[in-house]
Design a protein around this motif. Structure first.
Motif, PDB file in Angstrom:
ATOM      1  N   CYS A 148      27.284  35.923  23.211  1.00  9.14           N
ATOM      2  CA  CYS A 148      26.020  36.335  23.814  1.00  9.14           C
ATOM      3  C   CYS A 148      26.041  36.072  25.318  1.00  9.14           C
ATOM      4  N   ALA A 149      26.586  34.923  25.712  1.00  8.34           N
ATOM      5  CA  ALA A 149      26.675  34.589  27.143  1.00  8.34           C
ATOM      6  C   ALA A 149      27.521  35.619  27.883  1.00  8.34           C
ATOM      7  N   ALA A 150      28.626  36.038  27.281  1.00 11.07           N
ATOM      8  CA  ALA A 150      29.497  37.031  27.924  1.00 11.07           C
ATOM      9  C   ALA A 150      28.786  38.369  28.071  1.00 11.07           C
ATOM     10  N   ARG A 151      28.014  38.751  27.052  1.00 12.74           N
ATOM     11  CA  ARG A 151      27.267  40.023  27.112  1.00 12.74           C
ATOM     12  C   ARG A 151      26.272  39.989  28.277  1.00 12.74           C
ATOM     13  N   LEU A 152      25.544  38.885  28.406  1.00 13.61           N
ATOM     14  CA  LEU A 152      24.573  38.764  29.495  1.00 13.61           C
ATOM     15  C   LEU A 152      25.276  38.664  30.852  1.00 13.61           C
ATOM     16  N   ALA A 153      26.394  37.914  30.877  1.00  9.90           N
ATOM     17  CA  ALA A 153      27.123  37.742  32.134  1.00  9.90           C
ATOM     18  C   ALA A 153      27.638  39.077  32.659  1.00  9.90           C
ATOM     19  N   ALA A 154      28.062  39.955  31.763  1.00  9.90           N
ATOM     20  CA  ALA A 154      28.570  41.263  32.197  1.00  9.90           C
ATOM     21  C   ALA A 154      27.498  42.055  32.937  1.00  9.90           C
ATOM     22  N   GLU A 155      26.253  41.804  32.610  1.00  8.17           N
ATOM     23  CA  GLU A 155      25.148  42.506  33.265  1.00  8.17           C
ATOM     24  C   GLU A 155      24.744  41.842  34.577  1.00  8.17           C
ATOM     25  N   ARG A 156      25.031  40.523  34.713  1.00  7.89           N
ATOM     26  CA  ARG A 156      24.435  39.752  35.811  1.00  7.89           C
ATOM     27  C   ARG A 156      25.448  39.103  36.756  1.00  7.89           C
ATOM     28  N   ILE A 157      26.714  39.141  36.440  1.00  7.43           N
ATOM     29  CA  ILE A 157      27.711  38.414  37.217  1.00  7.43           C
ATOM     30  C   ILE A 157      27.847  38.995  38.627  1.00  7.43           C
ATOM     31  N   THR A 158      28.113  38.106  39.590  1.00  2.73           N
ATOM     32  CA  THR A 158      28.274  38.525  40.990  1.00  2.73           C
ATOM     33  C   THR A 158      29.753  38.613  41.344  1.00  2.73           C
ATOM     34  N   ASP A 159      30.038  39.257  42.476  1.00  6.03           N
ATOM     35  CA  ASP A 159      31.427  39.344  42.947  1.00  6.03           C
ATOM     36  C   ASP A 159      31.991  37.954  43.216  1.00  6.03           C
ATOM     37  N   GLU A 160      31.164  37.060  43.736  1.00  9.18           N
ATOM     38  CA  GLU A 160      31.634  35.699  44.029  1.00  9.18           C
ATOM     39  C   GLU A 160      32.005  34.971  42.746  1.00  9.18           C
ATOM     40  N   GLU A 161      31.219  35.165  41.706  1.00  4.54           N
ATOM     41  CA  GLU A 161      31.518  34.520  40.421  1.00  4.54           C
ATOM     42  C   GLU A 161      32.793  35.101  39.810  1.00  4.54           C
ATOM     43  N   LEU A 162      33.028  36.381  39.998  1.00  6.04           N
ATOM     44  CA  LEU A 162      34.270  36.986  39.512  1.00  6.04           C
ATOM     45  C   LEU A 162      35.474  36.403  40.248  1.00  6.04           C
ATOM     46  N   LYS A 163      35.326  36.139  41.542  1.00  4.79           N
ATOM     47  CA  LYS A 163      36.412  35.524  42.309  1.00  4.79           C
ATOM     48  C   LYS A 163      36.727  34.123  41.781  1.00  4.79           C
ATOM     49  N   VAL A 164      35.680  33.405  41.404  1.00  5.68           N
ATOM     50  CA  VAL A 164      35.884  32.067  40.830  1.00  5.68           C
ATOM     51  C   VAL A 164      36.706  32.161  39.544  1.00  5.68           C
ATOM     52  N   LEU A 165      36.375  33.117  38.682  1.00 11.16           N
ATOM     53  CA  LEU A 165      37.112  33.292  37.424  1.00 11.16           C
ATOM     54  C   LEU A 165      38.561  33.691  37.696  1.00 11.16           C
ATOM     55  N   ASP A 166      38.776  34.576  38.668  1.00 11.37           N
ATOM     56  CA  ASP A 166      40.146  34.950  39.042  1.00 11.37           C
ATOM     57  C   ASP A 166      40.925  33.717  39.497  1.00 11.37           C
ATOM     58  N   GLY A 167      40.276  32.875  40.290  1.00  8.05           N
ATOM     59  CA  GLY A 167      40.926  31.672  40.780  1.00  8.05           C
ATOM     60  C   GLY A 167      41.285  30.708  39.666  1.00  8.05           C
ATOM     61  N   LEU A 168      40.435  30.610  38.662  1.00  9.38           N
ATOM     62  CA  LEU A 168      40.716  29.720  37.534  1.00  9.38           C
ATOM     63  C   LEU A 168      41.913  30.223  36.719  1.00  9.38           C
ATOM     64  N   ILE A 169      42.052  31.529  36.606  1.00  7.91           N
ATOM     65  CA  ILE A 169      43.227  32.076  35.917  1.00  7.91           C
ATOM     66  C   ILE A 169      44.488  31.746  36.709  1.00  7.91           C
ATOM     67  N   ASP A 170      44.419  31.867  38.031  1.00 11.96           N
ATOM     68  CA  ASP A 170      45.564  31.495  38.867  1.00 11.96           C
ATOM     69  C   ASP A 170      45.900  30.013  38.710  1.00 11.96           C
ATOM     70  N   GLU A 171      44.858  29.177  38.642  1.00 14.51           N
ATOM     71  CA  GLU A 171      45.077  27.736  38.457  1.00 14.51           C
ATOM     72  C   GLU A 171      45.752  27.454  37.117  1.00 14.51           C
ATOM     73  N   THR A 172      45.385  28.199  36.103  1.00 14.18           N
ATOM     74  CA  THR A 172      45.994  28.002  34.784  1.00 14.18           C
ATOM     75  C   THR A 172      47.491  28.302  34.836  1.00 14.18           C
ATOM     76  N   HIS A 173      47.863  29.403  35.468  1.00 12.65           N
ATOM     77  CA  HIS A 173      49.285  29.745  35.608  1.00 12.65           C
ATOM     78  C   HIS A 173      50.043  28.634  36.338  1.00 12.65           C
TER      79      HIS A 173
END
Length: 237
Positions: free
Chosen positions: A111-136
């Motif tokens: 449910c959180a992902a469904r709502l996030a897809a409607e409301r997420i900002t570009d800055e928040e997407l950059k944070v998620l991209d950065g976390l994926i890079d950190e995981t690698h």
């Protein structure tokens, strides 16, 4: 500390649970006690059916009885302990509810992902991209990966902009990915999990609510199956 209905050893206490002297306000101490006891129960430091008595906990944890009483009350509300007829509380066996707990998490975070897809900002997407890079970059550091994974899922929940939903997700969060579970992942399984995170971010970036929810639920379903498999293995030992 025994695995059945024994009380905590009030002489030695538990080194993992002992609190240093603390002059903070009672509310702050109660929060600290609550978090420590909650984590100890979920991680098995306080096994199922352990009996906890307020006065003995206060002595073992180097705290007064008032914040201990509040912490126990909150743990009772969380259904992690239950009152005993002759006083004190008993740690609940949550392992029997593991499948149900994971299914609730799938529903909540989906449910959180469904709502996030409607409301997420570009800055928040950059944070998620950065976390994926950190995981690698942290593939061989299990502790770091556990923290990064938690931050990833928390970021999606925050992007949903629902405080009520965030509180519900948080109440289940500690039951899930930890160092022990992550250590059992093969390199291939770890790479698959990272790829799934990338797919989730792509769906969020496309503002595809249905796909974001589907991907998160699929991702968490695999965690549920793994947890149940590990539980079955432990039962055979």
């Amino acid at each position: 500390m025994n695995n059945t209905t024994d009380t905590i050893d009030t002489q030695a206490g538990d080194a993992a649970l002992l609190l240093p002297p603390n002059d903070a306000a009672p509310e702050r101490v109660a929060d600290q006690l609550y978090r420590k006891l909650r984590r100890a129960i979920i991680e098995g430091q306080l096994p199922a059916r352990s009996r906890l008595i307020e006065v003995e906990l206060a002595q073992a944890l180097n705290a007064s009885r008032t914040p201990v009483r509040e912490a126990i009350s909150r743990l009772t509300s969380d259904q992690l302990v239950r009152p005993l007829k002759h006083g004190g509380v008993e740690v609940v066996d949550t392992s029997s509810e593991l499948d149900e707990i994971y299914m609730i998490r799938e529903a909540l975070e989906g449910c959180a992902a469904r709502l996030a897809a409607e409301r997420i900002t570009d800055e928040e997407l950059k944070v998620l991209d950065g976390l994926i890079d950190e995981t690698h970059a942290s593939m061989h550091d299990i502790d770091a990966r556990v923290q990064i994974n938690q931050r990833f899922h928390e970021a999606i929940t925050r992007a949903a902009r629902s405080e009520r939903l965030a509180r519900m997700v948080e109440s289940f969060q500690e039951f899930f990915l930890n160092e022990k579970m992550l250590a059992s992942y093969s390199p291939r399984e770890s790479q698959t999990a990272i790829a799934q995170h990338s797919e989730i971010v792509a769906a969020l970036r496309a503002h595809d609510s249905a796909r974001a929810e589907k991907l998160v639920r699929k991702h968490l379903e695999q965690d549920r199956k793994r947890a149940l498999k590990e539980k079955a293995k432990a039962a055979l030992r």
